[in-house]
Design a protein around this motif. Structure first.
Motif, short mmCIF file in Angstrom:
data_model
loop_
_atom_site.label_atom_id
_atom_site.label_comp_id
_atom_site.label_asym_id
_atom_site.label_seq_id
_atom_site.Cartn_x
_atom_site.Cartn_y
_atom_site.Cartn_z
N PRO A 99 41.76 40.22 33.17
CA PRO A 99 41.32 41.62 33.30
C PRO A 99 39.92 41.89 32.77
N ASP A 100 39.52 41.27 31.67
CA ASP A 100 38.20 41.55 31.10
C ASP A 100 37.06 41.11 32.02
N ALA A 101 37.32 40.14 32.89
CA ALA A 101 36.31 39.72 33.87
C ALA A 101 36.59 40.36 35.24
N ASP A 102 37.67 41.14 35.33
CA ASP A 102 38.09 41.76 36.58
C ASP A 102 38.28 40.70 37.67
N GLN A 103 38.97 39.60 37.29
CA GLN A 103 39.15 38.48 38.20
C GLN A 103 40.55 37.90 38.14
N TRP A 104 40.94 37.29 39.24
CA TRP A 104 42.02 36.31 39.28
C TRP A 104 41.33 34.97 39.47
N VAL A 105 41.68 33.99 38.65
CA VAL A 105 41.07 32.66 38.73
C VAL A 105 42.15 31.68 39.18
N PHE A 106 41.86 30.97 40.28
CA PHE A 106 42.75 29.95 40.82
C PHE A 106 42.24 28.59 40.36
N LEU A 107 43.13 27.77 39.77
CA LEU A 107 42.73 26.48 39.19
C LEU A 107 43.65 25.36 39.65
N ARG A 108 43.07 24.18 39.75
CA ARG A 108 43.83 22.95 39.95
C ARG A 108 43.67 22.09 38.71
N ALA A 109 44.61 21.20 38.48
CA ALA A 109 44.55 20.32 37.30
C ALA A 109 43.30 19.45 37.31
N VAL A 135 38.53 35.34 42.42
CA VAL A 135 38.46 36.56 43.21
C VAL A 135 38.07 37.67 42.24
N SER A 136 36.97 38.36 42.56
CA SER A 136 36.40 39.36 41.65
C SER A 136 36.58 40.78 42.15
N ASN A 137 36.24 41.73 41.29
CA ASN A 137 36.28 43.16 41.59
C ASN A 137 37.66 43.62 42.03
N LEU A 138 38.68 43.13 41.35
CA LEU A 138 40.05 43.45 41.73
C LEU A 138 40.40 44.91 41.50
N ALA A 174 38.63 47.59 41.71
CA ALA A 174 38.11 48.43 42.79
C ALA A 174 38.92 48.24 44.07
N GLN A 175 39.39 47.02 44.31
CA GLN A 175 40.18 46.75 45.51
C GLN A 175 41.60 47.30 45.42
N PHE A 176 42.04 47.61 44.20
CA PHE A 176 43.39 48.15 44.00
C PHE A 176 43.32 49.56 43.42
N GLU A 177 42.44 50.36 43.98
CA GLU A 177 42.31 51.78 43.65
C GLU A 177 42.12 52.04 42.17
N GLY A 178 41.30 51.22 41.51
CA GLY A 178 40.92 51.46 40.14
C GLY A 178 41.81 50.88 39.07
N SER A 179 42.89 50.20 39.44
CA SER A 179 43.74 49.57 38.41
C SER A 179 43.86 48.08 38.66
N PHE A 180 43.78 47.34 37.58
CA PHE A 180 43.87 45.88 37.68
C PHE A 180 45.30 45.49 38.02
N PRO A 181 45.52 44.66 39.05
CA PRO A 181 46.88 44.35 39.49
C PRO A 181 47.58 43.31 38.61
N ALA A 182 48.88 43.48 38.45
CA ALA A 182 49.71 42.49 37.77
C ALA A 182 50.05 41.38 38.76
N LEU A 183 50.37 40.20 38.26
CA LEU A 183 50.71 39.08 39.13
C LEU A 183 52.12 39.20 39.70
N ALA A 184 53.00 39.88 39.01
CA ALA A 184 54.40 39.98 39.44
C ALA A 184 54.50 40.48 40.87
N GLY A 185 55.32 39.80 41.66
CA GLY A 185 55.56 40.23 43.03
C GLY A 185 54.58 39.71 44.05
N TRP A 186 53.60 38.91 43.66
CA TRP A 186 52.59 38.43 44.60
C TRP A 186 52.93 37.10 45.23
N CYS A 187 54.04 36.53 44.87
CA CYS A 187 54.38 35.23 45.42
C CYS A 187 55.67 35.29 46.20
N CYS A 188 55.67 34.64 47.29
CA CYS A 188 56.83 34.66 48.17
C CYS A 188 57.96 33.81 47.61
#
Length: 151
Positions: free
Chosen positions: A112-122, A129-132, A134-148
């Motif tokens: 949240p402090d960088a307004d990013q989701w960071v995808f990493l491999r070992a 992915v930045s500016n989250l 703003a893309q979610f109407e001003g609130s930083f999104p939680a990860l819950a529910g984003w995976c199928c």
């Protein structure tokens, strides 16, 4: 059956509990340590002193454990809680959640402090992915529910 099987006052600083994918282990995250239990056993099978942990997630296969602490992402052996001497990723500011991809190849760190989701491999590969907010109407999104769900 809804019956209480076990309780303990030994961990008043408990922050989070995380089940392994197969349900055979339970990780207790406290303010000062990680405590690993085997399902149905009252005594821990592994304990690791580790302060500042904010989130943890078992890999889909259950052999690795991703741990977020003190602005670092660590990878541990999920059976022994060993490893993680060198962070897989570190940064300034607050990390708050970690999740594995369904295939276990990628980790997603919510920053949240960088307004990013960071995808990493070992192997160190990284994508952000930045500016989250703003893309979610001003609130930083939680990860819950984003995976199928897994098939």
């Amino acid at each position: 059956a809804g019956a209480l099987r076990w309780s303990s006052a030994a961990f008043p600083e408990a922050r989070r509990v995380v089940w392994s994918p197969d349900g055979s282990r339970l990780l207790l995250v406290t303010s000062r340590r990680l405590v690993l239990f085997a399902a149905g056993r009252a005594q821990p099978v592994a304990v690791r002193p580790l302060a500042g942990v904010v989130d943890a997630a078992f890999a889909p296969g259950g052999r690795r454990l991703a741990v977020l602490r003190d602005r670092q992402l660590l990878l541990l052996d999920a059976a022994t809680l060993r490893g993680g001497e060198r962070p897989l990723f570190a940064g300034a500011g607050r990390f708050d959640q970690v999740a594995w991809s369904p295939g276990g190849r990628w980790l997603l760190v919510s920053w949240p402090d960088a307004d990013q989701w960071v995808f990493l491999r070992a192997n160190g590969e990284l994508a952000a992915v930045s500016n989250l907010a703003a893309q979610f109407e001003g609130s930083f999104p939680a990860l819950a529910g984003w995976c199928c769900p897994r098939p």
